[in-house]
Design a protein around this motif. Structure first.
Motif, PDB file in Angstrom:
ATOM      1  N   ASP A   4       0.828  -1.215   0.000  1.00  0.00           N
ATOM      2  CA  ASP A   4       0.000   0.000   0.000  1.00  0.00           C
ATOM      3  C   ASP A   4       0.861   1.264   0.000  1.00  0.00           C
ATOM      4  O   ASP A   4       0.598   2.218  -0.748  1.00  0.00           O
ATOM      5  N   TYR A   5       1.907   1.286   0.850  1.00  0.00           N
ATOM      6  CA  TYR A   5       2.719   2.505   0.940  1.00  0.00           C
ATOM      7  C   TYR A   5       3.541   2.709  -0.333  1.00  0.00           C
ATOM      8  O   TYR A   5       3.839   3.852  -0.705  1.00  0.00           O
ATOM      9  N   GLN A   6       3.888   1.604  -1.025  1.00  0.00           N
ATOM     10  CA  GLN A   6       4.612   1.733  -2.290  1.00  0.00           C
ATOM     11  C   GLN A   6       3.694   2.301  -3.375  1.00  0.00           C
ATOM     12  O   GLN A   6       4.132   3.115  -4.199  1.00  0.00           O
ATOM     13  N   GLU A   7       2.434   1.862  -3.368  1.00  0.00           N
ATOM     14  CA  GLU A   7       1.451   2.441  -4.303  1.00  0.00           C
ATOM     15  C   GLU A   7       1.350   3.945  -4.094  1.00  0.00           C
ATOM     16  O   GLU A   7       1.306   4.723  -5.059  1.00  0.00           O
ATOM     17  N   ARG A   8       1.285   4.370  -2.805  1.00  0.00           N
ATOM     18  CA  ARG A   8       1.173   5.802  -2.507  1.00  0.00           C
ATOM     19  C   ARG A   8       2.414   6.551  -2.985  1.00  0.00           C
ATOM     20  O   ARG A   8       2.309   7.660  -3.532  1.00  0.00           O
ATOM     21  N   MET A   9       3.597   5.960  -2.792  1.00  0.00           N
ATOM     22  CA  MET A   9       4.824   6.622  -3.220  1.00  0.00           C
ATOM     23  C   MET A   9       4.871   6.770  -4.740  1.00  0.00           C
ATOM     24  O   MET A   9       5.319   7.801  -5.255  1.00  0.00           O
ATOM     25  N   ILE A  10       4.436   5.735  -5.457  1.00  0.00           N
ATOM     26  CA  ILE A  10       4.396   5.814  -6.924  1.00  0.00           C
ATOM     27  C   ILE A  10       3.462   6.943  -7.358  1.00  0.00           C
ATOM     28  O   ILE A  10       3.799   7.755  -8.246  1.00  0.00           O
ATOM     29  N   GLN A  11       2.292   7.015  -6.741  1.00  0.00           N
ATOM     30  CA  GLN A  11       1.339   8.064  -7.103  1.00  0.00           C
ATOM     31  C   GLN A  11       1.893   9.441  -6.762  1.00  0.00           C
ATOM     32  O   GLN A  11       1.771  10.389  -7.549  1.00  0.00           O
ATOM     33  N   ASP A  12       2.528   9.552  -5.580  1.00  0.00           N
ATOM     34  CA  ASP A  12       3.126  10.830  -5.188  1.00  0.00           C
ATOM     35  C   ASP A  12       4.250  11.228  -6.144  1.00  0.00           C
ATOM     36  O   ASP A  12       4.413  12.417  -6.468  1.00  0.00           O
ATOM     37  N   ALA A  13       5.018  10.242  -6.604  1.00  0.00           N
ATOM     38  CA  ALA A  13       6.110  10.515  -7.544  1.00  0.00           C
ATOM     39  C   ALA A  13       5.554  11.008  -8.877  1.00  0.00           C
ATOM     40  O   ALA A  13       6.081  11.962  -9.471  1.00  0.00           O
ATOM     41  N   ARG A  14       4.472  10.377  -9.351  1.00  0.00           N
ATOM     42  CA  ARG A  14       3.861  10.805 -10.616  1.00  0.00           C
ATOM     43  C   ARG A  14       3.329  12.228 -10.510  1.00  0.00           C
ATOM     44  O   ARG A  14       3.485  13.039 -11.422  1.00  0.00           O
ATOM     45  N   THR A  15       2.708  12.528  -9.366  1.00  0.00           N
ATOM     46  CA  THR A  15       2.182  13.881  -9.159  1.00  0.00           C
ATOM     47  C   THR A  15       3.316  14.901  -9.153  1.00  0.00           C
ATOM     48  O   THR A  15       3.225  15.967  -9.778  1.00  0.00           O
ATOM     49  N   HIS A  20       7.456  18.959 -11.560  1.00  0.00           N
ATOM     50  CA  HIS A  20       8.901  19.168 -11.502  1.00  0.00           C
ATOM     51  C   HIS A  20       9.621  18.202 -12.447  1.00  0.00           C
ATOM     52  O   HIS A  20       9.117  17.118 -12.743  1.00  0.00           O
ATOM     53  N   HIS A  21      10.809  18.613 -12.889  1.00  0.00           N
ATOM     54  CA  HIS A  21      11.568  17.789 -13.834  1.00  0.00           C
ATOM     55  C   HIS A  21      12.404  16.733 -13.124  1.00  0.00           C
ATOM     56  O   HIS A  21      12.635  15.663 -13.674  1.00  0.00           O
ATOM     57  N   ARG A  22      12.876  17.051 -11.934  1.00  0.00           N
ATOM     58  CA  ARG A  22      13.739  16.118 -11.206  1.00  0.00           C
ATOM     59  C   ARG A  22      13.272  16.028  -9.759  1.00  0.00           C
ATOM     60  O   ARG A  22      13.149  17.051  -9.077  1.00  0.00           O
ATOM     61  N   ILE A  23      13.031  14.803  -9.303  1.00  0.00           N
ATOM     62  CA  ILE A  23      12.547  14.619  -7.928  1.00  0.00           C
ATOM     63  C   ILE A  23      13.418  13.610  -7.192  1.00  0.00           C
ATOM     64  O   ILE A  23      14.066  12.756  -7.801  1.00  0.00           O
ATOM     65  N   LEU A  24      13.397  13.721  -5.869  1.00  0.00           N
ATOM     66  CA  LEU A  24      14.144  12.822  -5.001  1.00  0.00           C
ATOM     67  C   LEU A  24      13.143  11.944  -4.255  1.00  0.00           C
ATOM     68  O   LEU A  24      12.224  12.456  -3.599  1.00  0.00           O
ATOM     69  N   LEU A  25      13.291  10.635  -4.395  1.00  0.00           N
ATOM     70  CA  LEU A  25      12.414   9.679  -3.720  1.00  0.00           C
ATOM     71  C   LEU A  25      13.175   9.125  -2.514  1.00  0.00           C
ATOM     72  O   LEU A  25      14.186   8.439  -2.676  1.00  0.00           O
ATOM     73  N   VAL A  26      12.708   9.446  -1.311  1.00  0.00           N
ATOM     74  CA  VAL A  26      13.437   9.108  -0.087  1.00  0.00           C
ATOM     75  C   VAL A  26      12.676   8.053   0.704  1.00  0.00           C
ATOM     76  O   VAL A  26      11.492   8.229   1.027  1.00  0.00           O
TER      77      VAL A  26
END
Length: 280
Positions: A4-15, A20-26
């Motif tokens: 579930d939390y990975q699904e949320r992170m994927i959605q947050d990353a897409r948003t 933004h052009h470059r994002i940091l996934l922590v």
């Protein structure tokens, strides 16, 4: 299947990538950052995009490649001794990719493993050469010991759950810390780039009495279990390895001077329990 939390992170990353052009996934170690990368790569390739997954060492490329094949993601490998292919997804060593920029098709998406390294010149060279590529950096530690900020590269941060949340919710094993009263005197040791000076720290910790305590503690609390020992320098690691072996505990040392085959052989013996302690 994603948690579930990975699904949320994927959605947050897409948003975030929509703004933004470059994002940091922590996210902490063990949260499944490679799984997140695989999901993003699968989605990008399905939309006809070219993807490049960057690592800073050859063994990490091989490790990532095994995960990619296991997940059914077809890909090429960009590293010395390997010919490039025309497949849309590639896993590459940063130095090799930087040297082959002119021979590679520009990727649409770059995913950077251990992205706290990505303000170094080799990474910046890629970002400058491929300005239209979206960049996702993966890291558990969004900071550098040299004090350089990651804001030079990344525009936004997407934060995953904390390590404690992952433990409390059953995704990671809890831990137990056993720490004797320290006999190491760090008074007067200089700091360089935010960390202790290696040569001075080595002189303080590379002592038979200190290593002996570590060996006895292993024998008391973890006899027969596999153990990783992280040391200050290569010489320190070699000395520690010698003391474990002298105590009858099968140990091996590994460092960057070993060939890929030598390192893999050590780790294979460690996985099989032939070697119980690896120092590095």
């Amino acid at each position: 299947m994603l948690r579930d939390y990975q699904e949320r992170m994927i959605q947050d990353a897409r948003t975030a990538l929509g703004k933004h052009h470059r994002i940091l996934l922590v996210a902490p170690t063990g949260a499944g950052k490679t799984v997140l990368a695989l999901e993003m790569i699968r989605g990008a390739v399905a939309r006809g995009k070219r993807v490049l997954f960057l690592c800073h060492r050859r063994e990490l490329v091989r490790q990532s490649s095994r995960a990619f094949w296991k997940a059914g993601v077809e890909h090429g490998m960009v590293m010395a001794g390997r010919s490039m292919t025309a497949v849309p997804a590639n896993v590459g060593v940063i130095n090799t990719v930087a040297n082959r920029i002119d021979r590679m098709q520009p990727p649409d998406l770059i995913i950077v493993d251990e992205s706290h390294r990505s303000v170094s010149p080799s990474y910046l060279k890629l970002f400058e050469a491929w300005p239209n590529a979206h960049v996702v950096g993966l890291t558990a530690t969004p900071e550098r010991t040299d004090g350089k900020g990651l804001g030079e590269v990344y525009d936004a941060i997407v934060e995953g759950p904390s390590m404690r949340w992952l433990i409390d919710n059953g995704y990671l094993s809890d831990y137990r810390i056993i720490a004797p009263a320290s006999s190491v005197n760090l008074d007067g040791i200089a700091k360089r780039a935010g960390d202790y000076a290696q040569d001075q720290l080595e002189a303080a910790v590379d002592r038979p009495s200190i290593t002996g305590d570590a060996v006895r503690t292993y024998q008391t609390y973890a006899a027969g279990k596999r153990c990783m020992v992280f040391c200050v320098t290569i010489k320190h690691s070699q000395h520690v390895c010698e003391q474990y072996n002298a105590a009858g505990i099968p140990a091996e040392h590994v460092d960057g001077s070993h060939s890929d085959a030598e390192r893999e052989a050590v780790l294979d013996r460690f996985r099989r329990g032939v070697t119980l302690v690896v120092t590095s």
